[in-house]
Design a protein around this motif. Structure first.
Motif, PDB file in Angstrom:
ATOM      1  N   LEU A  78       0.855  -1.185   0.000  1.00 61.21           N
ATOM      2  CA  LEU A  78       0.000   0.000   0.000  1.00 61.21           C
ATOM      3  C   LEU A  78       0.890   1.234   0.000  1.00 61.21           C
ATOM      4  O   LEU A  78       1.718   1.406   0.884  1.00 61.21           O
ATOM      5  N   GLY A  79       0.735   2.083  -1.006  1.00 63.55           N
ATOM      6  CA  GLY A  79       1.548   3.285  -1.080  1.00 63.55           C
ATOM      7  C   GLY A  79       2.871   3.068  -1.782  1.00 63.55           C
ATOM      8  O   GLY A  79       3.644   4.002  -1.941  1.00 63.55           O
ATOM      9  N   GLY A  80       3.137   1.839  -2.181  1.00 61.00           N
ATOM     10  CA  GLY A  80       4.370   1.570  -2.905  1.00 61.00           C
ATOM     11  C   GLY A  80       4.320   2.196  -4.291  1.00 61.00           C
ATOM     12  O   GLY A  80       3.246   2.378  -4.859  1.00 61.00           O
ATOM     13  N   ASN A 160     -12.673  -8.360  30.235  1.00 64.91           N
ATOM     14  CA  ASN A 160     -12.507  -8.020  31.644  1.00 64.91           C
ATOM     15  C   ASN A 160     -12.731  -9.225  32.539  1.00 64.91           C
ATOM     16  O   ASN A 160     -11.974  -9.459  33.479  1.00 64.91           O
ATOM     17  N   PRO A 271      -5.115  -7.391  25.129  1.00 64.20           N
ATOM     18  CA  PRO A 271      -5.021  -6.166  25.926  1.00 64.20           C
ATOM     19  C   PRO A 271      -4.085  -5.146  25.284  1.00 64.20           C
ATOM     20  O   PRO A 271      -4.209  -3.948  25.519  1.00 64.20           O
ATOM     21  N   PHE A 298       0.800  -3.248   5.567  1.00 63.24           N
ATOM     22  CA  PHE A 298       0.454  -2.698   4.251  1.00 63.24           C
ATOM     23  C   PHE A 298       0.886  -3.606   3.096  1.00 63.24           C
ATOM     24  O   PHE A 298       1.189  -3.143   2.016  1.00 63.24           O
TER      25      PHE A 298
ATOM     26  N   TYR B   3     -50.686   4.848 -12.715  1.00 66.49           N
ATOM     27  CA  TYR B   3     -49.673   4.071 -11.976  1.00 66.49           C
ATOM     28  C   TYR B   3     -48.329   4.169 -12.654  1.00 66.49           C
ATOM     29  O   TYR B   3     -47.284   4.212 -12.025  1.00 66.49           O
ATOM     30  N   ARG B   4     -48.385   4.249 -14.027  1.00 65.04           N
ATOM     31  CA  ARG B   4     -47.108   4.337 -14.712  1.00 65.04           C
ATOM     32  C   ARG B   4     -46.413   5.667 -14.448  1.00 65.04           C
ATOM     33  O   ARG B   4     -45.219   5.732 -14.221  1.00 65.04           O
ATOM     34  N   ARG B   7     -44.579   5.703 -11.395  1.00 63.87           N
ATOM     35  CA  ARG B   7     -43.332   4.949 -11.428  1.00 63.87           C
ATOM     36  C   ARG B   7     -42.202   5.803 -12.019  1.00 63.87           C
ATOM     37  O   ARG B   7     -41.093   5.825 -11.526  1.00 63.87           O
ATOM     38  N   GLN B  80      -3.915   5.450   9.826  1.00 58.50           N
ATOM     39  CA  GLN B  80      -4.309   4.483   8.803  1.00 58.50           C
ATOM     40  C   GLN B  80      -4.932   5.211   7.612  1.00 58.50           C
ATOM     41  O   GLN B  80      -4.633   4.925   6.459  1.00 58.50           O
ATOM     42  N   PHE B  83      -2.077   6.894   5.612  1.00 56.43           N
ATOM     43  CA  PHE B  83      -1.301   6.020   4.724  1.00 56.43           C
ATOM     44  C   PHE B  83      -2.138   5.530   3.549  1.00 56.43           C
ATOM     45  O   PHE B  83      -1.644   5.392   2.436  1.00 56.43           O
ATOM     46  N   THR B  84      -3.426   5.261   3.813  1.00 50.40           N
ATOM     47  CA  THR B  84      -4.289   4.807   2.724  1.00 50.40           C
ATOM     48  C   THR B  84      -4.399   5.884   1.654  1.00 50.40           C
ATOM     49  O   THR B  84      -4.354   5.602   0.464  1.00 50.40           O
ATOM     50  N   ALA B  87      -1.422   6.376  -0.449  1.00 48.76           N
ATOM     51  CA  ALA B  87      -1.412   5.334  -1.470  1.00 48.76           C
ATOM     52  C   ALA B  87      -2.391   5.650  -2.586  1.00 48.76           C
ATOM     53  O   ALA B  87      -2.086   5.466  -3.762  1.00 48.76           O
ATOM     54  N   GLN B 105       7.685   5.815   9.470  1.00 50.83           N
ATOM     55  CA  GLN B 105       6.951   5.278   8.324  1.00 50.83           C
ATOM     56  C   GLN B 105       6.628   6.402   7.329  1.00 50.83           C
ATOM     57  O   GLN B 105       6.679   6.204   6.120  1.00 50.83           O
ATOM     58  N   LYS B 109       8.292   7.649   3.178  1.00 47.34           N
ATOM     59  CA  LYS B 109       7.586   8.173   2.005  1.00 47.34           C
ATOM     60  C   LYS B 109       7.750   9.688   1.954  1.00 47.34           C
ATOM     61  O   LYS B 109       6.813  10.420   1.588  1.00 47.34           O
ATOM     62  N   ASP B 111       9.046  11.626   0.025  1.00 49.13           N
ATOM     63  CA  ASP B 111       8.840  12.291  -1.268  1.00 49.13           C
ATOM     64  C   ASP B 111       7.382  12.664  -1.509  1.00 49.13           C
ATOM     65  O   ASP B 111       7.080  13.366  -2.471  1.00 49.13           O
ATOM     66  N   LYS B 112       6.476  12.184  -0.659  1.00 43.24           N
ATOM     67  CA  LYS B 112       5.060  12.551  -0.807  1.00 43.24           C
ATOM     68  C   LYS B 112       4.725  13.804  -0.003  1.00 43.24           C
ATOM     69  O   LYS B 112       3.572  14.221   0.050  1.00 43.24           O
ATOM     70  N   SER B 257      -4.077  -1.355  29.160  1.00 46.58           N
ATOM     71  CA  SER B 257      -5.140  -2.363  29.214  1.00 46.58           C
ATOM     72  C   SER B 257      -5.968  -2.115  30.478  1.00 46.58           C
ATOM     73  O   SER B 257      -5.590  -1.337  31.351  1.00 46.58           O
ATOM     74  N   ASN B 258      -7.084  -2.800  30.564  1.00 45.71           N
ATOM     75  CA  ASN B 258      -7.938  -2.643  31.747  1.00 45.71           C
ATOM     76  C   ASN B 258      -7.220  -3.083  33.011  1.00 45.71           C
ATOM     77  O   ASN B 258      -7.377  -2.494  34.065  1.00 45.71           O
TER      78      ASN B 258
END
Lengths: 335, 430
Positions: A78-80, A160, A271, A298, B3-4, B7, B80, B83-84, B87, B105, B109, B111-112, B257-258
């Protein structure tokens, strides 16, 4: 005077000739516009009415399916900047990937741990709901409640409950003198925990489908068996189960398709919140690995190849289940 | 006939609705200029940047500019999306925020993204920010992100648990404990011997990440080569942390985490690596019943470190890169950053902002009225030079090594977990 008559033979003994179709058809007497529209209407409107489904299916079902197959033949990041063609390279890499086999094993293991007890409970539950209970509708609605609840909320609550250090289940186990279970770290325990979430959600739903089928069984068959002196268990095994066969096959196949694509439960059970399915992928399922490959690393080509392999696996297992259930549910009687 | 005709009316209505929705769709994505000829700039951020009051202020000062804010709740989702759309080649905002963890990451890239040295205001130079902050957003001479906030590291600790273990508990007294990682783990051993069931730190990964980020070379060397299996510093950090785990110093709680949250309430551990923004987390999770028990000190083992903070970038997709860079430069100016800090507590990365009275006078009642603003400003200056990062640095830290350390905590042998980490890193970097 009679020349015309002899030229056009008619009467007895003459083969009737079909009327000659006049060419070209444009010379056909023109129907009024309204009639032509009516003809078109009758001919094409039915297709128009079913078109939305097929158009939608083609756009969001068939096209992605085929395009996934196309993408899976490339090293598609992705993005390549470029996507070199690798042929079946992604597939061979996948079949040599330990993590994939681990994910497949986890998926099947969670599937078996959830589907088998779930089917048995659903049928028994349906049999219970089919008896003359007080407040029958309330009971029947009640088993559907877990299905209505949001899946995400469910997964968070269960995570939990299954917490290792402060979870309610381990606190209870310690309270009755048992040793706490590492619901996260131990692979089998984590599969049981995830299967529990699936069972909690789907058992009631399947029970209702089975119940509907149960009510469609003709009363006379049961009465005849009763007269012949068959007990409740015998009637259940020899009448109810065989007649439920088509429904059970349906439920087993849909739960196979769903079970092999399990994603949300293991994803939210972690978690750390990633897509690894535990610190050593002990409960990473195929779809979770697919998601990790596609949207964390990706690597879309690899993820697409995995999607196709999963598709084939689902087909194979659903087919196997179909034949297996047909055998079991027919209880050996030939038809 | 009636009716037509009805429609046909339905068909017409459907077509109209389709056309309308298509029109809505296109007006949303192809920005550029508004109907009244103003330049439209979109700013995509996540979580809280504290820009709610700043953007209208900018519009007021620049009547020809309309600013549209796009805010995403979670950093994961924001990136996300980023990056999408890189692309896809379209759909990005004129200004896109990038979090430190995703920066490697993004830099892969580079150059973008626009080089802000070329398109940004001439008077805005990398020396507006702390050197390490600007360095980390530079690749091959291209400076792609103006720094917003940072997360300088200090140490948080439970005073009552320190006292129970016979350790000094005042901010000056604990500095010797937090002098080096060796002294830190040694004190942990002493603590364990006295208290038994309490742990020294929350999770091995939380300590290990801070240690690795202090090294000159971490997972990648300066030439973008993965050096996980050959870097002796990395292995030595690994050995120290896993040895501490073996001695029971880790509470084995996965961060955020919890169970980790509950660990704060139950006083399961005595110390916590604490970036500036962690104070709010500690206060929320430990709750009012533990007020005054937590303390923070301006010391961190083996120097300093940074965890978190973001940048504003201008993708090449932007139709108005110059104007976007101007807005980004304004938002990240010291004066504005201090306002954002006052609004949402985003700790400034600009050299000049670190001397602002609004920052230096900030105290935390929960942490015993400590002057936390001044404390973290001091810690920010101790952060070592930016470490070379590769495209998969973030994944290797968060997904590979953190998982491997969790495996050690759950009983996997140290050697197996190391093997898992090295193989995982090689796979992630592939």
């Amino acid at each position: 005077m009679t020349a015309d008559l002899t030229e056009v033979p008619s009467g007895r003994g003459v083969e009737p000739r079909p009327p000659v179709r006049r060419e070209p058809p444009e010379e056909h007497p023109k129907l009024p516009l309204r009639d032509r529209l009516t003809r078109l209407d009758v001919k094409f409107t039915p297709y128009l009415f079913i078109a939305p489904f097929f158009v939608l299916f083609a756009v969001i079902g068939l096209f992605p399916l085929l395009y996934t197959g196309y993408v899976s033949l490339f090293d598609w990041e992705l993005g390549g900047d470029e996507h070199p063609f690798v042929g079946l390279g992604n597939y061979t890499a996948l079949l040599a990937d330990d993590q994939f086999w681990n994910a497949l094993f986890n998926t099947v293991s969670i599937f078996v741990l959830s589907s088998v007890p779930q089917m048995i409970t659903a049928v028994l539950l349906a049999a219970l709901l089919n008896t003359a209970l007080r407040a029958r509708t309330a009971w029947r609605m009640g088993v559907l409640l877990p299905y209505v609840a949001s899946l995400v909320a469910l997964a968070i609550i269960f995570s939990n409950l299954f917490g290792k250090q402060y979870g309610l289940i381990n606190t209870f186990l310690e309270g009755v003198g048992l040793s706490p279970v590492d619901w996260q770290g131990n692979w089998f325990a984590s599969h049981v925990a995830i299967a529990t979430m699936v069972n909690w959600r789907w058992t009631g739903y399947n029970a209702l489908i089975v119940l509907a089928a149960m009510q469609a069984i003709p009363r006379e068959v049961h009465e005849a068996a009763l007269v012949d002196g068959a007990g409740a268990v015998r009637r259940f095994v020899s009448i109810t189960l065989p007649l439920l066969r088509p429904t059970i096959i349906f439920v087993v196949i849909t739960s196979t398709i769903g079970g092999l694509q399990i994603f949300t439960e293991p994803k939210l059970f972690d978690p750390a919140g990633g897509s690894g399915g535990g610190f050593s992928h002990q409960y990473q399922t195929v779809v979770l690995y697919l998601y990790q490959a596609g949207f964390q690393d990706f690597d879309l080509g690899y993820a697409s190849a995995m999607a196709w392999i999963l598709f084939l696996v689902v087909l194979v297992i659903a087919a196997a289940n179909f034949f297996l259930t047909r055998r079991i549910a027919s209880t050996g009687e030939s038809e | 006939m009636p009716y037509r005709s009805s429609r046909w009316a339905i068909a017409l209505a459907c077509t109209a609705a389709l056309a309308a929705s298509a029109a809505c769709g296109s007006s949303g994505s192809s920005g550029g200029t508004t109907a009244d000829g103003k330049i439209e700039l979109t700013v995509a951020t996540f979580n809280e940047f504290g820009y709610e009051d700043l953007l209208p202020e900018y519009e007021k000062a620049h009547p020809n500019v309309k600013v549209v804010a796009r805010k995403t709740g979670k950093a994961d989702d924001h990136h996300q999306n980023l990056f999408t759309k890189i692309a896809a080649g379209s759909g990005l905002s004129d200004i896109e925020a990038v979090e430190e963890g995703y920066l490697p990451q993004v830099l892969s890239k580079a150059d973008k993204f626009n080089n802000l040295l070329e398109i940004g205001p001439a008077d805005v130079k990398p020396d507006r920010w702390l050197a390490w902050k600007s360095e980390s957003a530079t690749k091959n001479g291209s400076f792609i992100g103006y720094g917003t906030d940072i997360g300088p590291l200090a140490m948080c600790y439970r005073k009552d648990l320190f006292e129970a273990a016979g350790l000094p508990s005042d901010p000056a007294g604990v500095k010797a404990i937090f002098a080096t990682w060796d002294s830190y783990f040694a004190a942990g051993e002493q603590f364990k011997a006295k208290t038994g069931d309490k742990a020294w730190f929350d999770s091995a990964a939380q300590v290990f990440n801070a240690m690795v980020n202090q090294e000159k070379v971490g997972y990648y060397d300066a030439s973008d080569k993965l050096v996980v299996d050959t870097n002796p510093d990395l292995k030595s950090d690994w050995d120290k942390v896993t040895a501490a785990v073996a001695k029971g110093q880790s509470a084995k709680l996965v961060a955020f985490s919890n169970e980790w949250n509950t660990g704060f309430k139950n006083a399961a551990f005595a110390t916590k690596t604490c970036p500036s923004w962690m104070l709010g987390v500690v206060e929320k999770q430990a709750g009012p019943e533990n007020a005054g028990k937590w303390a923070v000190t301006d010391a961190f083992p083996d120097g300093g470190g940074n965890w978190g903070g973001s940048f504003l970038t201008v993708p090449k997709q932007s139709k108005h890169p110059k104007e976007a860079a101007e807005l980004a430069a304004w938002l990240t100016a010291p004066e504005q950053q201090i306002k954002a800090f006052t609004a949402k507590g985003t700790f400034p990365s600009q050299v000049q902002a670190l001397t602002s009275p609004a920052l230096l006078d900030q105290t935390s009642a929960y942490f015993g009225d400590t002057k936390v603003g001044a404390l973290f400003a001091e810690q920010a200056k101790k952060v070592p030079a930016a470490q070379p990062k590769g495209p998969a640095s973030g994944t290797i830290q968060d997904k590979v090594f953190n998982s491997a350390l969790q495996a050690v905590e759950q009983g996997t042998s140290v050697d197996d977990a190391w093997k898992q980490a090295v193989e995982g890193a090689q796979k992630a970097a592939k």
